[in-house]
Design a protein around this motif. Structure first.
Motif, PDB file in Angstrom:
ATOM      1  N   HIS A   3       1.105  -1.201  -0.021  1.00 19.23           N
ATOM      2  CA  HIS A   3      -0.011   0.240  -0.040  1.00 19.23           C
ATOM      3  C   HIS A   3       1.008   1.399  -0.089  1.00 19.23           C
ATOM      4  N   PRO A   4       0.089   2.188  -0.091  1.00 23.21           N
ATOM      5  CA  PRO A   4       0.841   3.920  -0.450  1.00 23.21           C
ATOM      6  C   PRO A   4       1.722   3.769   1.600  1.00 23.21           C
ATOM      7  N   GLU A   5       2.869   4.868   1.652  1.00 21.17           N
ATOM      8  CA  GLU A   5       2.835   5.446   3.233  1.00 21.17           C
ATOM      9  C   GLU A   5       1.534   6.320   3.203  1.00 21.17           C
ATOM     10  N   ALA A   6       1.727   7.367   2.303  1.00 19.74           N
ATOM     11  CA  ALA A   6       0.295   7.824   2.129  1.00 19.74           C
ATOM     12  C   ALA A   6      -0.535   8.949   1.143  1.00 19.74           C
ATOM     13  N   LEU A   7      -1.060   9.549   0.985  1.00 15.51           N
ATOM     14  CA  LEU A   7      -1.838   9.824   0.206  1.00 15.51           C
ATOM     15  C   LEU A   7      -1.457  11.108   0.336  1.00 15.51           C
ATOM     16  N   ILE A   8      -0.734  12.291  -0.525  1.00 14.82           N
ATOM     17  CA  ILE A   8      -0.610  13.622  -0.296  1.00 14.82           C
ATOM     18  C   ILE A   8      -1.643  14.237  -1.285  1.00 14.82           C
ATOM     19  N   PHE A   9      -2.756  15.141  -0.756  1.00 19.36           N
ATOM     20  CA  PHE A   9      -3.702  15.707  -1.664  1.00 19.36           C
ATOM     21  C   PHE A   9      -3.445  17.352  -1.320  1.00 19.36           C
ATOM     22  N   ASP A 178       8.797   9.125   3.137  1.00 14.17           N
ATOM     23  CA  ASP A 178      10.336   7.840   1.785  1.00 14.17           C
ATOM     24  C   ASP A 178       9.098   8.277   0.385  1.00 14.17           C
ATOM     25  N   PRO A 179       9.513   9.702   0.276  1.00 15.89           N
ATOM     26  CA  PRO A 179       8.748   9.941  -1.157  1.00 15.89           C
ATOM     27  C   PRO A 179       8.134   8.849  -2.417  1.00 15.89           C
ATOM     28  N   ALA A 180       8.819   8.401  -2.011  1.00 14.94           N
ATOM     29  CA  ALA A 180       9.478   7.308  -3.373  1.00 14.94           C
ATOM     30  C   ALA A 180       7.678   6.227  -3.403  1.00 14.94           C
ATOM     31  N   ARG A 181       7.168   5.914  -1.640  1.00 18.16           N
ATOM     32  CA  ARG A 181       6.470   5.314  -1.413  1.00 18.16           C
ATOM     33  C   ARG A 181       4.506   5.723  -1.097  1.00 18.16           C
ATOM     34  N   CYS A 182       4.887   7.167  -1.034  1.00 21.18           N
ATOM     35  CA  CYS A 182       3.860   8.081  -1.495  1.00 21.18           C
ATOM     36  C   CYS A 182       3.292   8.076  -2.670  1.00 21.18           C
ATOM     37  N   LEU A 183       1.758   9.009  -3.096  1.00 24.19           N
ATOM     38  CA  LEU A 183       1.074   9.106  -4.076  1.00 24.19           C
ATOM     39  C   LEU A 183       0.651  10.562  -3.925  1.00 24.19           C
ATOM     40  N   VAL A 184       0.743  11.660  -4.571  1.00 20.10           N
ATOM     41  CA  VAL A 184       0.466  12.608  -4.308  1.00 20.10           C
ATOM     42  C   VAL A 184      -0.510  12.629  -5.387  1.00 20.10           C
ATOM     43  N   PHE A 185      -1.777  13.846  -5.159  1.00 19.67           N
ATOM     44  CA  PHE A 185      -2.670  14.153  -6.051  1.00 19.67           C
ATOM     45  C   PHE A 185      -2.449  15.852  -6.592  1.00 19.67           C
ATOM     46  N   GLU A 186      -2.600  15.900  -7.611  1.00 18.58           N
ATOM     47  CA  GLU A 186      -2.511  17.578  -7.886  1.00 18.58           C
ATOM     48  C   GLU A 186      -3.315  17.763  -9.452  1.00 18.58           C
ATOM     49  N   ASP A 187      -3.822  18.913  -9.506  1.00 15.34           N
ATOM     50  CA  ASP A 187      -4.494  19.233 -10.808  1.00 15.34           C
ATOM     51  C   ASP A 187      -4.258  20.113 -11.507  1.00 15.34           C
ATOM     52  N   SER A 188      -2.323  20.815 -11.207  1.00 16.01           N
ATOM     53  CA  SER A 188      -1.757  21.838 -12.252  1.00 16.01           C
ATOM     54  C   SER A 188      -0.862  21.736 -12.629  1.00 16.01           C
ATOM     55  N   ILE A 196       7.327  16.990  -7.892  1.00 17.40           N
ATOM     56  CA  ILE A 196       8.118  16.320  -8.485  1.00 17.40           C
ATOM     57  C   ILE A 196       9.568  16.541  -8.142  1.00 17.40           C
ATOM     58  N   ALA A 197       9.250  17.304  -7.992  1.00 16.57           N
ATOM     59  CA  ALA A 197      10.977  18.270  -7.257  1.00 16.57           C
ATOM     60  C   ALA A 197      11.485  17.605  -5.857  1.00 16.57           C
ATOM     61  N   ALA A 198      10.001  17.160  -5.344  1.00 15.54           N
ATOM     62  CA  ALA A 198       9.742  16.525  -4.016  1.00 15.54           C
ATOM     63  C   ALA A 198      10.195  15.336  -4.405  1.00 15.54           C
ATOM     64  N   GLY A 199      10.404  14.367  -5.348  1.00 18.30           N
ATOM     65  CA  GLY A 199      10.723  13.335  -5.088  1.00 18.30           C
ATOM     66  C   GLY A 199       9.387  12.231  -5.359  1.00 18.30           C
ATOM     67  N   LEU A 200       8.459  12.846  -5.371  1.00 16.83           N
ATOM     68  CA  LEU A 200       6.764  12.907  -5.154  1.00 16.83           C
ATOM     69  C   LEU A 200       6.541  11.849  -6.254  1.00 16.83           C
ATOM     70  N   PRO A 201       5.656  10.545  -6.656  1.00 15.57           N
ATOM     71  CA  PRO A 201       4.870   9.791  -7.395  1.00 15.57           C
ATOM     72  C   PRO A 201       3.851  10.913  -7.522  1.00 15.57           C
ATOM     73  N   THR A 202       3.024  11.735  -8.543  1.00 15.49           N
ATOM     74  CA  THR A 202       1.911  12.250  -8.894  1.00 15.49           C
ATOM     75  C   THR A 202       0.828  11.656  -9.695  1.00 15.49           C
ATOM     76  N   VAL A 203      -0.247  11.571  -9.357  1.00 17.80           N
ATOM     77  CA  VAL A 203      -1.627  11.854 -10.172  1.00 17.80           C
ATOM     78  C   VAL A 203      -1.643  13.123 -10.324  1.00 17.80           C
ATOM     79  N   VAL A 204      -2.705  13.434 -11.995  1.00 18.77           N
ATOM     80  CA  VAL A 204      -3.099  15.269 -12.174  1.00 18.77           C
ATOM     81  C   VAL A 204      -4.355  14.524 -12.545  1.00 18.77           C
ATOM     82  N   HIS A 224     -10.913  13.016 -13.820  1.00 20.01           N
ATOM     83  CA  HIS A 224     -11.080  13.610 -12.333  1.00 20.01           C
ATOM     84  C   HIS A 224     -10.874  11.746 -11.568  1.00 20.01           C
ATOM     85  N   LEU A 225     -11.073  11.097 -10.559  1.00 22.48           N
ATOM     86  CA  LEU A 225     -10.670  10.565  -9.789  1.00 22.48           C
ATOM     87  C   LEU A 225     -12.304   9.410 -10.232  1.00 22.48           C
ATOM     88  N   GLY A 226     -13.241   9.970 -10.978  1.00 23.00           N
ATOM     89  CA  GLY A 226     -13.952   8.537 -11.294  1.00 23.00           C
ATOM     90  C   GLY A 226     -14.402   8.318 -10.057  1.00 23.00           C
TER      91      GLY A 226
END
Ligand code: XBP
Ligand code: MG
Length: 258
Positions: A3-9, A178-188, A196-204, A224-226
């Motif tokens: 599982h991801p360690e954290a989701l960041i929104f 650990d940034p590699a184990r987290c997922l970010v949600f962004e819109d822009s 990305i500059a913080a090393g975080l995989p990102t879903v837009v 959108h997340l659906g």
């Protein structure tokens, strides 16, 4: 798969459609309140959104579009006028929130609920002021919602706003992630660059203002997340067979990028 360690929104444009009918309208009401003959139409606001942060956006607007005003009065984000205008704008924004004109985006509540059920840590990283974020969470997700997020990193907590990575770095260090184990949600684009500059995989999850942004480097770009009955549109990336965003898809994406 882990599982991801954290989701960041992100908040504006990601959790909720705040910009066109929220912040933009509130900026215009603040200009009226201060007897300033300024008005930000929907199209111009899309360009102004390239500058993150409300105070920064007003300064940019004066410097770029109001040369006569600028000649009379030089402004910075610390100028009395800018701080007062921004405070007034936030009051109008909060009134709009209370009128329920700002909707949550599809899939947000479902994904947050699923993550909480699985014990996945949650955080917020936004350019917007904390005074706007807390009422937004309470209004759209319930009175307890601010407590769901272990860290709410917002607004002036960092000196350099997105696209600088600072707000994400603040979350990473506050939660020891650990940034590699987290997922970010962004819109822009700016938000994506910051993550990305913080090393975080990102879903837009794009919206009308950001659909045409370059968005290179995102793990996935979707409309959108659906929801099970509201499939997302895929703009870039491979969600395998998923048609709405679930924790299973989060795991798949993290495995792909690691
Ligand atoms: C959000 C912003 C903010 C909001 C207004 O960016 O750019 O400026 O428009 O917020 P992001 P404040 O979604 O990338 O965090 O007026 O409270 O600054
Ligand atoms: Mg945003």
């Amino acid at each position: 798969m882990l599982h991801p360690e954290a989701l960041i929104f992100d908040v504006d444009g990601t959790l909720a459609e705040t910009e066109r009918d929220g912040h933009r309208v509130a900026f215009n009401l603040a200009f009226q309140e201060f007897d300033l003959p300024w008005y930000w139409p929907v199209g111009l606001y899309g360009q102004l959104l390239r500058v993150a942060g409300g105070k920064e956006r007003i300064c940019h607007y004066i410097n770029r579009y109001q040369p006569a005003f600028r000649r009379q009065q030089a402004v910075t984000v610390e100028s009395e006028l800018i701080v007062a205008l921004h405070q007034a704008k936030n009051c109008h924004f909060q009134a709009l929130l209370a009128q329920q004109v700002i909707p949550l985006r599809p899939g947000v509540k479902r994904l947050l609920t699923e993550a909480r059920r699985q014990g996945i840590r949650l955080a917020i990283a936004t350019t917007s002021a904390k005074d706007n974020v807390i009422p937004l969470l309470e209004t759209l997700l319930g009175a307890e919602a601010p407590t769901w997020f272990e860290c709410i990193a917002a607004g002036d907590m960092v000196a350099a706003k997105k696209p600088a990575p600072d707000i994400y770095q603040l979350v990473l260090s506050a939660m020891d992630l650990d940034p590699a184990r987290c997922l970010v949600f962004e819109d822009s684009q700016q938000g994506l660059e910051a993550a990305i500059a913080a090393g975080l995989p990102t879903v837009v999850t794009v919206n009308d203002y950001t659909r045409n942004h370059a968005l290179e480097g995102a793990a996935l770009v979707i409309s959108h997340l659906g929801e099970p009955n509201l499939p997302f549109e895929v703009l870039h990336g491979d969600p395998r067979h998923a048609y709405y965003f679930s924790l299973e898809l989060a795991q798949t994406l993290l495995a792909q990028v690691s």
